[in-house]
Design an enzyme around this catalytic site. Structure first.
Site, PDB file in Angstrom:
ATOM      1  N   GLU A   1       0.861  -1.184   0.000  1.00 24.01           N
ATOM      2  CA  GLU A   1       0.000   0.000   0.000  1.00 24.01           C
ATOM      3  C   GLU A   1       0.896   1.230   0.000  1.00 24.01           C
ATOM      4  OE1 GLU A   1      -3.646   2.343   2.244  1.00 24.01           O
ATOM      5  OE2 GLU A   1      -2.491   0.879   3.391  1.00 24.01           O
TER       6      GLU A   1
ATOM      7  N   ASP B   1       4.391   5.224   3.932  1.00 27.84           N
ATOM      8  CA  ASP B   1       3.897   6.593   3.872  1.00 27.84           C
ATOM      9  C   ASP B   1       5.084   7.521   4.053  1.00 27.84           C
ATOM     10  OD1 ASP B   1       0.769   7.739   4.162  1.00 27.84           O
ATOM     11  OD2 ASP B   1       2.345   9.176   4.658  1.00 27.84           O
TER      12      ASP B   1
ATOM     13  N   GLU C   1       9.582   7.081   0.516  1.00 28.14           N
ATOM     14  CA  GLU C   1       9.043   7.605  -0.745  1.00 28.14           C
ATOM     15  C   GLU C   1       8.872   6.436  -1.690  1.00 28.14           C
ATOM     16  OE1 GLU C   1       8.791   8.739  -4.703  1.00 28.14           O
ATOM     17  OE2 GLU C   1      10.690   7.922  -3.959  1.00 28.14           O
TER      18      GLU C   1
ATOM     19  N   ASP D   1      -2.122  12.467  -2.915  1.00 34.99           N
ATOM     20  CA  ASP D   1      -2.163  13.925  -3.077  1.00 34.99           C
ATOM     21  C   ASP D   1      -2.555  14.254  -4.520  1.00 34.99           C
ATOM     22  OD1 ASP D   1      -1.677  16.670  -3.231  1.00 34.99           O
ATOM     23  OD2 ASP D   1       0.049  16.554  -1.887  1.00 34.99           O
TER      24      ASP D   1
ATOM     25  N   LYS E   1      -3.664  22.150  -8.416  1.00 33.27           N
ATOM     26  CA  LYS E   1      -3.306  23.239  -9.327  1.00 33.27           C
ATOM     27  C   LYS E   1      -2.681  22.669 -10.604  1.00 33.27           C
ATOM     28  CE  LYS E   1      -2.562  26.728  -5.736  1.00 33.27           C
ATOM     29  NZ  LYS E   1      -1.589  27.670  -5.131  1.00 33.27           N
TER      30      LYS E   1
ATOM     31  N   ASP F   1     -10.774  10.759  -4.642  1.00 33.32           N
ATOM     32  CA  ASP F   1     -12.013  11.543  -4.554  1.00 33.32           C
ATOM     33  C   ASP F   1     -11.959  12.752  -5.473  1.00 33.32           C
ATOM     34  OD1 ASP F   1      -9.952  12.634  -2.682  1.00 33.32           O
ATOM     35  OD2 ASP F   1     -11.443  14.210  -2.462  1.00 33.32           O
TER      36      ASP F   1
END
Length: 207
Positions: free
Chosen positions: A38, A63, A90, A113, A117, A149
């Site tokens: 994951e 993470d 990473e 993330d 923009k 989402d």
């Protein structure tokens, strides 16, 4: 103001520098069960729901954020899960250095993330280059799951994947779905859904 670093004291927390390249995951887990990853485990709620459903699989949860790793370890330890290990890493570097090629049975990426923009979208993790990179580390028949989402991110990934060789769409003829039966929802997904947002689920398999 910088966040304070939380020391993680857990038998399920690993430091990548203590592992080989690639890591001996059979030695880490004490068995040679299939290995799943994951990327971006957040606070660990997806992993705490998913890993008990698959005791025949060893899970690695990574993470970039120390606080997320700390909370994930707390949850894993509290639930007594023995088939999960957590690392603060990473994604690309970790996979390159610690994962053997053709070895992962599944990869999960939930609500990464979105870099909303336009000028920042090149920073998004999941793109054609990443999928071509990841393909080499997936075993034949391995599953790739992506959930977001963020409408634009979901549509972009769903539209890009059919053009990446070596994968088949498990949701065909749909490119994505907003409900994936049997797939556990993270706290963040449930929060977004309560706000009226839709989750985009994508599921591919390495041929």
């Amino acid at each position: 103001m910088t966040q304070s670093f939380i020391h993680i004291e857990s038998p399920n927390y690993l430091k990548a520098e203590t592992l080989g390249s690639p890591a001996d995951w059979a030695g880490v887990f004490g068995n040679d069960r299939p290995l799943a990853l994951e990327i971006g485990c957040g606070i660990g709620d997806f992993m705490v729901k998913t890993s008990p459903d698959a005791p025949e699989t060893n899970f690695i949860a990574i993470d970039y954020y120390n606080k997320g790793c700390y909370k994930t370890c707390r949850r894993i330890d509290r639930h007594g899960l023995s088939n999960v290990r957590v690392l603060r890493e990473e994604a690309r570097q970790f996979i390159t250095e610690r994962i053997a090629k053709d070895s992962l049975s599944a990869v999960y990426i939930n609500c990464p993330d979105p870099w909303p923009k336009k000028k920042h979208r090149k920073r998004r993790l999941v793109n054609r280059q990443f999928m071509e990179f990841l393909r080499d580390y997936l075993a034949p028949g391995a599953d790739f799951y992506f959930a977001t989402d963020f409408d634009d991110y979901g549509i972009d990934v769903a539209g890009m994947l059919p053009g990446v060789e070596g994968f088949e769409n498990r949701l065909a003829p749909d490119l994505y779905v907003h409900d994936l039966p049997g797939y556990h929802l993270s706290k963040y997904m449930l929060k977004f859904m309560a706000e009226g947002k839709r989750i985009y689920f994508v599921h591919y398999r390495k041929i």
